[in-house]
Design a protein around this motif. Structure first.
Motif, PDB file in Angstrom:
ATOM      1  N   GLY A 245       1.039  -1.139  -0.037  1.00 39.92           N
ATOM      2  CA  GLY A 245      -0.094  -0.028   0.155  1.00 39.92           C
ATOM      3  C   GLY A 245       0.817   1.255   0.077  1.00 39.92           C
ATOM      4  O   GLY A 245       2.012   1.364   0.673  1.00 39.92           O
ATOM      5  N   GLU A 246       0.487   2.323  -0.537  1.00 38.90           N
ATOM      6  CA  GLU A 246       1.078   3.342  -0.990  1.00 38.90           C
ATOM      7  C   GLU A 246       1.335   4.187   0.481  1.00 38.90           C
ATOM      8  O   GLU A 246       1.940   5.173   0.583  1.00 38.90           O
ATOM      9  CB  GLU A 246       0.688   4.320  -2.172  1.00 38.90           C
ATOM     10  N   ASN A 247       0.404   4.019   1.409  1.00 42.48           N
ATOM     11  CA  ASN A 247       0.227   4.668   2.726  1.00 42.48           C
ATOM     12  C   ASN A 247       0.173   3.706   3.878  1.00 42.48           C
ATOM     13  O   ASN A 247      -0.517   3.690   4.720  1.00 42.48           O
ATOM     14  CB  ASN A 247      -1.134   5.497   2.869  1.00 42.48           C
ATOM     15  N   GLU A 248       1.112   2.880   3.971  1.00 40.42           N
ATOM     16  CA  GLU A 248       1.248   1.741   4.795  1.00 40.42           C
ATOM     17  C   GLU A 248       2.580   1.711   5.710  1.00 40.42           C
ATOM     18  O   GLU A 248       3.299   2.642   5.715  1.00 40.42           O
ATOM     19  CB  GLU A 248       1.038   0.670   4.230  1.00 40.42           C
ATOM     20  N   THR A 249       2.484   0.815   6.831  1.00 37.98           N
ATOM     21  CA  THR A 249       3.779   0.808   7.698  1.00 37.98           C
ATOM     22  C   THR A 249       4.939   0.346   7.121  1.00 37.98           C
ATOM     23  O   THR A 249       6.036   0.685   7.514  1.00 37.98           O
ATOM     24  CB  THR A 249       3.419  -0.190   8.923  1.00 37.98           C
ATOM     25  N   MET A 250       4.693  -0.489   5.966  1.00 39.57           N
ATOM     26  CA  MET A 250       6.061  -1.002   5.527  1.00 39.57           C
ATOM     27  C   MET A 250       6.585  -0.416   4.218  1.00 39.57           C
ATOM     28  O   MET A 250       5.922   0.421   3.519  1.00 39.57           O
ATOM     29  CB  MET A 250       5.630  -2.292   4.688  1.00 39.57           C
ATOM     30  N   ARG A 266       8.191  -8.708  -9.381  1.00 33.24           N
ATOM     31  CA  ARG A 266       7.481  -7.459  -9.735  1.00 33.24           C
ATOM     32  C   ARG A 266       7.114  -6.706  -8.555  1.00 33.24           C
ATOM     33  O   ARG A 266       6.463  -7.494  -7.850  1.00 33.24           O
ATOM     34  CB  ARG A 266       6.688  -7.755 -10.816  1.00 33.24           C
ATOM     35  N   LEU A 267       7.182  -5.520  -8.489  1.00 32.57           N
ATOM     36  CA  LEU A 267       6.552  -4.789  -7.441  1.00 32.57           C
ATOM     37  C   LEU A 267       5.552  -3.916  -7.958  1.00 32.57           C
ATOM     38  O   LEU A 267       5.624  -3.224  -9.070  1.00 32.57           O
ATOM     39  CB  LEU A 267       7.430  -3.825  -6.861  1.00 32.57           C
ATOM     40  N   VAL A 268       4.364  -3.917  -7.059  1.00 31.05           N
ATOM     41  CA  VAL A 268       3.295  -3.080  -7.629  1.00 31.05           C
ATOM     42  C   VAL A 268       2.725  -2.238  -6.323  1.00 31.05           C
ATOM     43  O   VAL A 268       2.891  -2.889  -5.140  1.00 31.05           O
ATOM     44  CB  VAL A 268       1.941  -3.810  -8.161  1.00 31.05           C
ATOM     45  N   THR A 269       2.057  -1.305  -6.480  1.00 33.72           N
ATOM     46  CA  THR A 269       1.470  -0.606  -5.094  1.00 33.72           C
ATOM     47  C   THR A 269       0.261  -0.204  -5.412  1.00 33.72           C
ATOM     48  O   THR A 269      -0.304   0.111  -6.363  1.00 33.72           O
ATOM     49  CB  THR A 269       2.457   0.690  -4.826  1.00 33.72           C
ATOM     50  N   THR A 270      -0.467   0.148  -4.329  1.00 35.27           N
ATOM     51  CA  THR A 270      -2.047   0.448  -4.337  1.00 35.27           C
ATOM     52  C   THR A 270      -2.125   1.785  -3.724  1.00 35.27           C
ATOM     53  O   THR A 270      -1.964   2.043  -2.596  1.00 35.27           O
ATOM     54  CB  THR A 270      -2.762  -0.819  -3.415  1.00 35.27           C
ATOM     55  N   PRO A 271      -2.623   2.657  -4.528  1.00 36.48           N
ATOM     56  CA  PRO A 271      -2.958   3.982  -4.069  1.00 36.48           C
ATOM     57  C   PRO A 271      -3.995   3.978  -2.937  1.00 36.48           C
ATOM     58  O   PRO A 271      -4.828   3.256  -3.006  1.00 36.48           O
ATOM     59  CB  PRO A 271      -3.672   4.755  -5.333  1.00 36.48           C
ATOM     60  N   ASP A 272      -3.751   4.953  -2.032  1.00 36.15           N
ATOM     61  CA  ASP A 272      -4.798   5.147  -0.804  1.00 36.15           C
ATOM     62  C   ASP A 272      -4.831   3.798  -0.337  1.00 36.15           C
ATOM     63  O   ASP A 272      -5.918   3.475   0.731  1.00 36.15           O
ATOM     64  CB  ASP A 272      -6.160   5.702  -1.323  1.00 36.15           C
ATOM     65  N   GLY A 273      -3.884   2.781  -0.110  1.00 39.79           N
ATOM     66  CA  GLY A 273      -3.962   1.660   0.732  1.00 39.79           C
ATOM     67  C   GLY A 273      -3.175   1.779   1.932  1.00 39.79           C
ATOM     68  O   GLY A 273      -1.805   2.279   1.830  1.00 39.79           O
TER      69      GLY A 273
END
Length: 304
Positions: A245-250, A266-273
């Motif tokens: 997630g783009e707004n997470e702890t990691m 592959r790396l992907v990210t989730t907006p507002d996640g």
């Protein structure tokens, strides 16, 4: 595999709750976080993948000590020594796989579950078709630095000082401290509010969580503080998806390092996640997951 709930008996005599949803010839085994968390955020995974045009049979289970599965008496030192170990939970994944008849399958894990995916892909990778590491880094020191930065983003220094004082004194029951933890949770763990994952009462898993993590997501006082796995990432040979997630702890900066270290990833990210970005933004999360599985099935997946 038949859908619905199945209780399996482990060789050690304990019982685990499992549940299978969806249909098709593609099998996904889902591992929850915590440790001591539970399966609940995977309950709609088959349905979400179906929305993405992919038929997947998804099996989730509560690990030993969690929710519907048996909860040993961890106050017994002999039981704690035997079952509160990385080795136990890793081998538990493989025994669950065996008892459910899974092979050539996909393994997804969130947070602590993502730790188990990394270790499983190294030790038991011959059984995997693909691995999905969701919201978990390979070095806990990077996580500790990241959560300390997250405190700075949403809390005034007076509250940060209070948190540090409570942690120094092992005063985790402090009401103001827990209010600050809740603010952090809403911003970086469960961004979609009200959270569907909260319970009216603690229903288990705390003993396991405290043994490995501590009181909450923003402090590490348990066994996880010594977890470092970067030197093993090169031994993950199966196609791997890293999703954060783009707004997470990691920290995503660490995820980028992992992507370079894992050979075909592959790396992907989730907006507002946040940390539970499969709940915060399921449309994006499950598109990433469906695209990955589809490409592996078609033998077109290429890491970055």
């Amino acid at each position: 595999m038949q859908t619905g709930t199945k209780i399996i008996t482990l060789d050690n005599g304990y019982h685990l709750w499992t549940n299978t949803q969806g249909h098709g010839n593609i099998h996904l085994l889902a591992l929850h976080g915590g440790p001591g968390g539970n399966h609940e955020y995977w309950e709609d995974t088959a349905e979400q993948l179906k929305k993405q045009g992919l038929d997947v049979q998804v099996t989730m289970y509560d690990q030993l000590g969690s929710l519907y599965s048996d909860q040993p008496d961890y106050s017994d030192p002999a039981i704690a020594k035997k079952y509160l170990t990385y080795e136990y939970f890793l081998d538990e994944v493989n025994e669950v796989r065996q008892k459910l008849g899974l092979d050539n399958f996909y393994l997804i894990g969130q947070s602590w579950g993502g730790l188990l995916v990394q270790e499983y892909a190294v030790k038991y990778g011959q059984h995997l078709k693909g691995a999905i590491i969701s919201s978990m880094v390979d070095d806990i020191d990077d996580y500790v630095k990241a959560v300390n930065r997250r405190r700075q983003e949403v809390l005034p220094q007076t509250e940060i000082d209070l948190m540090h004082e409570c942690e120094k004194n092992n005063d985790y029951d402090n009401e103001r401290y827990q209010e600050d933890v809740n603010i952090l949770n809403i911003n970086f763990v469960d961004r979609k509010q009200p959270s569907k994952l909260y319970h009216l009462k603690d229903i288990g898993g705390t003993a396991v969580y405290q043994a490995f993590q501590g009181d909450n997501e923003f402090v590490i006082t348990g066994k996880l503080k010594d977890w470092h796995f970067r030197d093993q990432l090169k031994n993950i040979k199966v196609p791997t998806l890293l999703t954060f997630g783009e707004n997470e702890t990691m920290p995503i900066a660490t995820a980028k390092i992992m992507q370079k270290e894992i050979p075909n990833s592959r790396l992907v990210t989730t907006p507002d996640g946040g940390h539970h970005h499969m709940v915060d933004n399921p449309a994006v999360y499950y598109k990433h997951l469906a695209d990955f599985i589809r490409q592996v099935e078609e033998n077109t997946f290429k890491g970055e």
